[in-house]
Write an enzyme that holds these catalytic residues in place. Sequence first.
Site, short mmCIF file in Angstrom:
data_model
loop_
_atom_site.label_atom_id
_atom_site.label_comp_id
_atom_site.label_asym_id
_atom_site.label_seq_id
_atom_site.Cartn_x
_atom_site.Cartn_y
_atom_site.Cartn_z
N GLY A 28 0.82 -1.21 0.00
CA GLY A 28 0.00 0.00 0.00
C GLY A 28 0.85 1.25 0.00
O GLY A 28 2.04 1.23 -0.36
N ALA A 29 0.24 2.40 0.42
CA ALA A 29 0.90 3.71 0.31
C ALA A 29 1.38 3.89 -1.13
O ALA A 29 2.55 4.22 -1.39
CB ALA A 29 2.03 3.86 1.32
N HIS A 31 2.17 4.95 -4.92
CA HIS A 31 2.62 6.20 -5.56
C HIS A 31 2.86 5.91 -7.04
O HIS A 31 2.54 4.80 -7.51
CB HIS A 31 3.88 6.74 -4.86
CG HIS A 31 4.93 5.68 -4.66
ND1 HIS A 31 5.62 5.12 -5.70
CD2 HIS A 31 5.36 5.04 -3.54
CE1 HIS A 31 6.46 4.21 -5.24
NE2 HIS A 31 6.32 4.13 -3.93
N GLY A 33 5.38 5.11 -8.62
CA GLY A 33 6.20 3.91 -8.86
C GLY A 33 5.30 2.68 -8.96
O GLY A 33 5.47 1.83 -9.84
N HIS A 34 4.32 2.58 -8.05
CA HIS A 34 3.39 1.46 -8.12
C HIS A 34 2.53 1.54 -9.39
O HIS A 34 2.20 0.52 -9.99
CB HIS A 34 2.48 1.46 -6.88
CG HIS A 34 3.20 1.19 -5.60
ND1 HIS A 34 3.46 2.18 -4.67
CD2 HIS A 34 3.71 0.05 -5.09
CE1 HIS A 34 4.10 1.65 -3.64
NE2 HIS A 34 4.27 0.37 -3.86
N GLN A 61 8.12 -8.98 7.83
CA GLN A 61 9.34 -8.47 7.18
C GLN A 61 9.89 -7.22 7.86
O GLN A 61 10.83 -6.61 7.38
CB GLN A 61 9.10 -8.23 5.68
CG GLN A 61 8.15 -7.09 5.34
CD GLN A 61 7.83 -7.08 3.85
OE1 GLN A 61 7.06 -7.88 3.34
NE2 GLN A 61 8.43 -6.15 3.11
N VAL A 176 11.18 3.98 -10.77
CA VAL A 176 10.58 5.27 -11.16
C VAL A 176 11.19 6.34 -10.27
O VAL A 176 11.33 6.14 -9.05
CB VAL A 176 9.05 5.22 -10.99
CG1 VAL A 176 8.42 6.58 -11.17
CG2 VAL A 176 8.46 4.22 -11.99
N SER A 185 9.43 6.24 -3.44
CA SER A 185 9.31 5.27 -2.34
C SER A 185 8.27 5.76 -1.35
O SER A 185 8.17 6.97 -1.10
CB SER A 185 10.66 5.13 -1.63
OG SER A 185 10.50 4.49 -0.37
O1 PAF Z 1 8.09 -4.60 -2.00
C1 PAF Z 1 7.15 -4.65 -1.20
O2 PAF Z 1 6.31 -3.77 -1.14
C2 PAF Z 1 7.03 -5.84 -0.25
O3 PAF Z 1 8.28 -6.28 0.17
C3 PAF Z 1 6.21 -7.01 -0.84
C4 PAF Z 1 6.88 -7.60 -2.05
C5 PAF Z 1 4.83 -6.51 -1.21
C6 PAF Z 1 6.06 -8.12 0.20
O4 PAF Z 1 5.40 -7.67 1.34
#
Ligand code: PAF
Length: 278
Positions: A28-29, A31, A33-34, A61, A176, A185
Amino acid sequence: MKQLRSISAMRSWRGFLSNRLVLVPTMGALHHGHAALIRRARKIAGSNGSVCVSIFVNPTQFGPNEDFSAYPRPLAKDLALCRAEGVDAVFLPKARDIYRSDASVSLQESTLSNTLCGRSRPGHFSGVLTIVAKLFFITLPTHAVFGEKDWQQLAIIRRMVRDLDIPVEIAGCPTVRETDFLAASSRNAYLTPVNRAQAPRIFAALKNASALSSIPAVIRSAQKSLAAIPGARIDYLEAVHAATLAPLRNRKSPGRLAVAVFLGKARLIDNIPLPVLP
Ligand code: PAF
Protein backbone atom coordinates in the site's frame (compact mmCIF):
# COMPACT_ATOMS: atom_id res chain seq x y z
CA MET A 1 -12.96 -3.04 -9.46
CA LYS A 2 -13.43 -5.92 -7.02
CA GLN A 3 -12.32 -5.54 -3.42
CA LEU A 4 -11.46 -9.00 -2.13
CA ARG A 5 -11.11 -8.93 1.64
CA SER A 6 -10.71 -12.64 2.40
CA ILE A 7 -8.76 -15.58 1.05
CA SER A 8 -11.97 -17.35 0.08
CA ALA A 9 -13.25 -14.27 -1.84
CA MET A 10 -9.90 -14.11 -3.65
CA ARG A 11 -9.99 -17.82 -4.51
CA SER A 12 -13.53 -17.70 -5.75
CA TRP A 13 -12.79 -14.68 -8.05
CA ARG A 14 -9.66 -16.46 -9.30
CA GLY A 15 -11.72 -19.55 -10.11
CA PHE A 16 -13.62 -17.68 -12.81
CA LEU A 17 -10.50 -16.50 -14.67
CA SER A 18 -9.16 -18.50 -17.56
CA ASN A 19 -6.60 -16.07 -19.01
CA ARG A 20 -3.49 -14.45 -17.55
CA LEU A 21 -3.64 -13.12 -14.03
CA VAL A 22 -0.87 -10.65 -13.21
CA LEU A 23 -0.27 -9.94 -9.54
CA VAL A 24 1.31 -6.73 -8.23
CA PRO A 25 2.14 -7.39 -4.56
CA THR A 26 2.35 -4.17 -2.51
CA MET A 27 2.23 -2.91 1.04
CA GLY A 28 0.00 0.00 0.00
CA ALA A 29 0.90 3.71 0.31
CA LEU A 30 0.83 3.57 -3.47
CA HIS A 31 2.62 6.20 -5.56
CA HIS A 32 3.58 6.67 -9.18
CA GLY A 33 6.20 3.91 -8.86
CA HIS A 34 3.39 1.46 -8.12
CA ALA A 35 1.34 2.94 -10.97
CA ALA A 36 4.21 1.98 -13.30
CA LEU A 37 4.14 -1.60 -11.93
CA ILE A 38 0.39 -1.74 -12.53
CA ARG A 39 0.78 -0.46 -16.10
CA ARG A 40 3.44 -3.09 -16.74
CA ALA A 41 1.08 -5.69 -15.30
CA ARG A 42 -1.71 -4.51 -17.60
CA LYS A 43 0.58 -4.84 -20.62
CA ILE A 44 1.50 -8.39 -19.64
CA ALA A 45 -2.14 -9.30 -18.93
CA GLY A 46 -3.31 -8.06 -22.32
CA SER A 47 -6.92 -7.25 -23.06
CA ASN A 48 -8.21 -10.70 -22.02
CA GLY A 49 -6.18 -10.99 -18.83
CA SER A 50 -6.65 -9.54 -15.36
CA VAL A 51 -4.55 -7.45 -12.98
CA CYS A 52 -4.74 -7.91 -9.23
CA VAL A 53 -2.99 -5.64 -6.71
CA SER A 54 -2.49 -7.02 -3.21
CA ILE A 55 -2.24 -4.55 -0.35
CA PHE A 56 -0.87 -6.02 2.86
CA VAL A 57 1.56 -4.43 5.32
CA ASN A 58 3.41 -7.62 6.10
CA PRO A 59 4.44 -7.70 9.78
CA THR A 60 7.00 -10.51 9.38
CA GLN A 61 9.34 -8.47 7.18
CA PHE A 62 9.75 -5.68 9.75
CA GLY A 63 12.37 -5.90 12.50
CA PRO A 64 11.42 -5.14 16.12
CA ASN A 65 12.71 -1.55 15.90
CA GLU A 66 11.43 -0.81 12.41
CA ASP A 67 8.44 1.18 11.18
CA PHE A 68 5.67 -1.47 11.02
CA SER A 69 3.13 0.46 13.12
CA ALA A 70 4.07 3.83 11.60
CA TYR A 71 3.96 2.50 8.02
CA PRO A 72 1.43 4.66 6.10
CA ARG A 73 -1.94 2.98 5.35
CA PRO A 74 -3.94 5.45 3.16
CA LEU A 75 -6.43 2.84 1.92
CA ALA A 76 -8.97 5.17 0.26
CA LYS A 77 -6.19 6.85 -1.73
CA ASP A 78 -4.71 3.48 -2.68
CA LEU A 79 -8.05 2.21 -3.95
CA ALA A 80 -8.53 5.39 -5.98
CA LEU A 81 -5.11 4.90 -7.63
CA CYS A 82 -5.93 1.27 -8.44
CA ARG A 83 -9.30 2.25 -9.88
CA ALA A 84 -7.73 5.00 -11.99
CA GLU A 85 -5.16 2.52 -13.33
CA GLY A 86 -7.86 0.04 -14.36
CA VAL A 87 -6.97 -2.69 -11.84
CA ASP A 88 -9.48 -5.56 -11.94
CA ALA A 89 -9.25 -6.62 -8.30
CA VAL A 90 -7.55 -5.53 -5.09
CA PHE A 91 -6.75 -8.23 -2.56
CA LEU A 92 -6.88 -6.86 1.00
CA PRO A 93 -6.26 -9.73 3.38
CA LYS A 94 -6.27 -9.33 7.15
CA ALA A 95 -3.18 -10.24 9.14
CA ARG A 96 -5.12 -12.80 11.19
CA ASP A 97 -6.16 -14.61 8.00
CA ILE A 98 -2.64 -14.62 6.61
CA TYR A 99 -0.76 -15.68 9.75
CA ARG A 100 -2.17 -18.24 12.16
CA SER A 101 -1.13 -17.54 15.74
CA ASP A 102 0.77 -20.86 15.88
CA ALA A 103 2.29 -20.67 12.36
CA SER A 104 5.57 -22.59 12.35
CA VAL A 105 6.63 -22.68 8.70
CA SER A 106 8.53 -19.93 6.87
CA LEU A 107 10.84 -19.64 3.88
CA GLN A 108 14.53 -18.93 4.03
CA GLU A 109 17.01 -18.08 1.28
CA SER A 110 20.57 -18.79 2.25
CA THR A 111 22.90 -17.05 -0.21
CA LEU A 112 21.59 -13.88 -1.86
CA SER A 113 20.07 -12.68 1.39
CA ASN A 114 23.40 -12.59 3.25
CA THR A 115 24.37 -9.21 1.83
CA LEU A 116 22.99 -5.63 1.45
CA CYS A 117 19.57 -5.26 3.16
CA GLY A 118 19.65 -8.89 4.27
CA ARG A 119 22.73 -8.19 6.37
CA SER A 120 21.30 -5.03 7.96
CA ARG A 121 17.76 -6.37 8.42
CA PRO A 122 18.00 -9.93 9.79
CA GLY A 123 14.87 -11.95 9.03
CA HIS A 124 13.58 -9.39 6.52
CA PHE A 125 13.85 -11.58 3.43
CA SER A 126 12.43 -14.60 5.21
CA GLY A 127 9.34 -12.45 5.88
CA VAL A 128 9.27 -11.22 2.27
CA LEU A 129 9.62 -14.70 0.74
CA THR A 130 7.03 -16.21 3.06
CA ILE A 131 4.41 -13.58 2.25
CA VAL A 132 5.18 -13.56 -1.49
CA ALA A 133 4.93 -17.36 -1.63
CA LYS A 134 1.66 -17.25 0.32
CA LEU A 135 0.29 -14.57 -2.04
CA PHE A 136 1.28 -16.75 -4.99
CA PHE A 137 -0.45 -19.82 -3.51
CA ILE A 138 -3.59 -17.83 -2.65
CA THR A 139 -3.93 -15.83 -5.86
CA LEU A 140 -2.36 -18.33 -8.32
CA PRO A 141 -1.07 -15.65 -10.71
CA THR A 142 0.50 -16.52 -14.04
CA HIS A 143 2.83 -13.51 -13.70
CA ALA A 144 3.93 -11.11 -10.96
CA VAL A 145 5.58 -7.69 -11.20
CA PHE A 146 8.16 -6.24 -8.78
CA GLY A 147 10.17 -3.00 -8.84
CA GLU A 148 13.90 -2.88 -9.47
CA LYS A 149 14.36 -0.35 -6.68
CA ASP A 150 14.30 -3.38 -4.38
CA TRP A 151 16.90 -5.13 -6.54
CA GLN A 152 17.87 -7.65 -3.88
CA GLN A 153 14.22 -8.51 -3.21
CA LEU A 154 13.65 -9.08 -6.93
CA ALA A 155 16.75 -11.30 -7.21
CA ILE A 156 15.71 -13.37 -4.18
CA ILE A 157 12.13 -13.79 -5.43
CA ARG A 158 13.47 -14.94 -8.80
CA ARG A 159 15.66 -17.45 -6.93
CA MET A 160 12.69 -18.69 -4.88
CA VAL A 161 10.60 -19.21 -8.02
CA ARG A 162 13.50 -21.03 -9.68
CA ASP A 163 14.42 -23.24 -6.74
CA LEU A 164 10.85 -24.15 -5.76
CA ASP A 165 9.62 -24.51 -9.38
CA ILE A 166 6.79 -22.07 -8.73
CA PRO A 167 4.92 -21.60 -12.03
CA VAL A 168 4.82 -17.79 -11.90
CA GLU A 169 6.72 -15.61 -14.36
CA ILE A 170 8.48 -12.73 -12.61
CA ALA A 171 8.80 -9.34 -14.34
CA GLY A 172 11.07 -6.57 -13.04
CA CYS A 173 10.12 -2.94 -13.59
CA PRO A 174 12.73 -0.13 -13.77
CA THR A 175 12.87 2.27 -10.82
CA VAL A 176 10.58 5.27 -11.16
CA ARG A 177 12.21 8.53 -10.10
CA GLU A 178 10.97 11.95 -9.10
CA THR A 179 11.91 14.85 -11.38
CA ASP A 180 15.07 15.37 -9.29
CA PHE A 181 15.90 11.63 -9.66
CA LEU A 182 15.11 10.57 -6.08
CA ALA A 183 13.78 7.00 -6.32
CA ALA A 184 10.01 6.97 -5.68
CA SER A 185 9.31 5.27 -2.34
CA SER A 186 6.56 5.19 0.27
CA ARG A 187 9.26 5.96 2.82
CA ASN A 188 10.08 9.33 1.18
CA ALA A 189 7.07 10.56 3.19
CA TYR A 190 9.27 10.30 6.32
CA LEU A 191 11.72 12.92 4.99
CA THR A 192 11.73 16.39 6.50
CA PRO A 193 11.82 19.20 3.90
CA VAL A 194 15.52 19.69 4.64
CA ASN A 195 16.31 15.99 4.17
CA ARG A 196 14.07 15.80 1.12
CA ALA A 197 16.17 18.54 -0.47
CA GLN A 198 19.36 16.53 0.20
CA ALA A 199 17.96 13.12 -0.81
CA PRO A 200 18.54 13.41 -4.62
CA ARG A 201 22.27 13.56 -3.87
CA ILE A 202 22.10 9.80 -3.18
CA PHE A 203 21.29 9.01 -6.82
CA ALA A 204 23.78 11.63 -8.02
CA ALA A 205 26.51 9.95 -5.92
CA LEU A 206 25.77 6.56 -7.48
CA LYS A 207 25.47 7.94 -11.00
CA ASN A 208 28.76 9.86 -10.95
CA ALA A 209 30.62 6.93 -9.39
CA SER A 210 29.24 4.45 -11.92
CA ALA A 211 31.22 6.11 -14.72
CA LEU A 212 34.54 5.08 -13.16
CA SER A 213 36.33 2.04 -14.47
CA SER A 214 37.61 0.27 -11.35
CA ILE A 215 35.34 -0.98 -8.57
CA PRO A 216 37.48 0.48 -5.74
CA ALA A 217 37.31 3.88 -7.51
CA VAL A 218 33.53 3.54 -7.87
CA ILE A 219 33.13 2.82 -4.15
CA ARG A 220 35.56 5.57 -3.06
CA SER A 221 33.80 8.16 -5.18
CA ALA A 222 30.27 7.23 -4.04
CA GLN A 223 31.40 7.06 -0.41
CA LYS A 224 32.91 10.53 -0.60
CA SER A 225 29.79 12.04 -2.17
CA LEU A 226 27.45 10.34 0.29
CA ALA A 227 29.56 11.37 3.28
CA ALA A 228 29.19 14.99 2.15
CA ILE A 229 25.37 14.90 2.47
CA PRO A 230 24.48 16.67 5.73
CA GLY A 231 22.75 14.30 8.17
CA ALA A 232 23.32 11.19 6.04
CA ARG A 233 24.62 7.92 7.51
CA ILE A 234 25.57 5.12 5.15
CA ASP A 235 24.11 1.74 6.14
CA TYR A 236 25.80 -0.03 3.23
CA LEU A 237 27.33 0.83 -0.12
CA GLU A 238 28.31 -2.11 -2.30
CA ALA A 239 29.00 -3.14 -5.86
CA VAL A 240 27.50 -6.56 -6.46
CA HIS A 241 27.01 -8.95 -9.35
CA ALA A 242 23.60 -8.19 -10.86
CA ALA A 243 22.26 -11.75 -10.59
CA THR A 244 24.21 -13.50 -7.83
CA LEU A 245 24.72 -10.39 -5.64
CA ALA A 246 28.28 -11.63 -4.97
CA PRO A 247 30.84 -8.81 -4.51
CA LEU A 248 31.74 -7.35 -7.90
CA ARG A 249 35.52 -7.36 -8.41
CA ASN A 250 35.75 -5.68 -11.83
CA ARG A 251 33.63 -4.35 -14.68
CA LYS A 252 33.74 -7.52 -16.75
CA SER A 253 30.34 -8.76 -15.49
CA PRO A 254 27.07 -6.81 -15.16
CA GLY A 255 26.73 -5.34 -11.69
CA ARG A 256 24.63 -3.09 -9.51
CA LEU A 257 25.84 -0.32 -7.25
CA ALA A 258 23.51 -0.52 -4.25
CA VAL A 259 23.15 1.73 -1.26
CA ALA A 260 21.10 2.21 1.90
CA VAL A 261 21.34 5.56 3.64
CA PHE A 262 19.72 6.85 6.80
CA LEU A 263 18.56 10.42 6.33
CA GLY A 264 16.84 11.62 9.48
CA LYS A 265 14.14 9.04 10.28
CA ALA A 266 14.09 7.61 6.77
CA ARG A 267 16.17 4.69 5.54
CA LEU A 268 16.41 5.10 1.78
CA ILE A 269 17.63 2.47 -0.64
CA ASP A 270 18.62 2.84 -4.25
CA ASN A 271 20.67 1.02 -6.87
CA ILE A 272 21.84 1.59 -10.40
CA PRO A 273 23.37 -0.61 -13.08
CA LEU A 274 27.13 -1.03 -13.40
CA PRO A 275 27.27 -2.14 -17.03
CA VAL A 276 30.21 -4.12 -18.39
CA LEU A 277 32.95 -1.77 -19.58
CA PRO A 278 35.08 -2.53 -22.62
O1 PAF B 1 8.09 -4.60 -2.00
C1 PAF B 1 7.15 -4.65 -1.20
O2 PAF B 1 6.31 -3.77 -1.14
C2 PAF B 1 7.03 -5.84 -0.25
O3 PAF B 1 8.28 -6.28 0.17
C3 PAF B 1 6.21 -7.01 -0.84
C4 PAF B 1 6.88 -7.60 -2.05
C5 PAF B 1 4.83 -6.51 -1.21
C6 PAF B 1 6.06 -8.12 0.20
O4 PAF B 1 5.40 -7.67 1.34
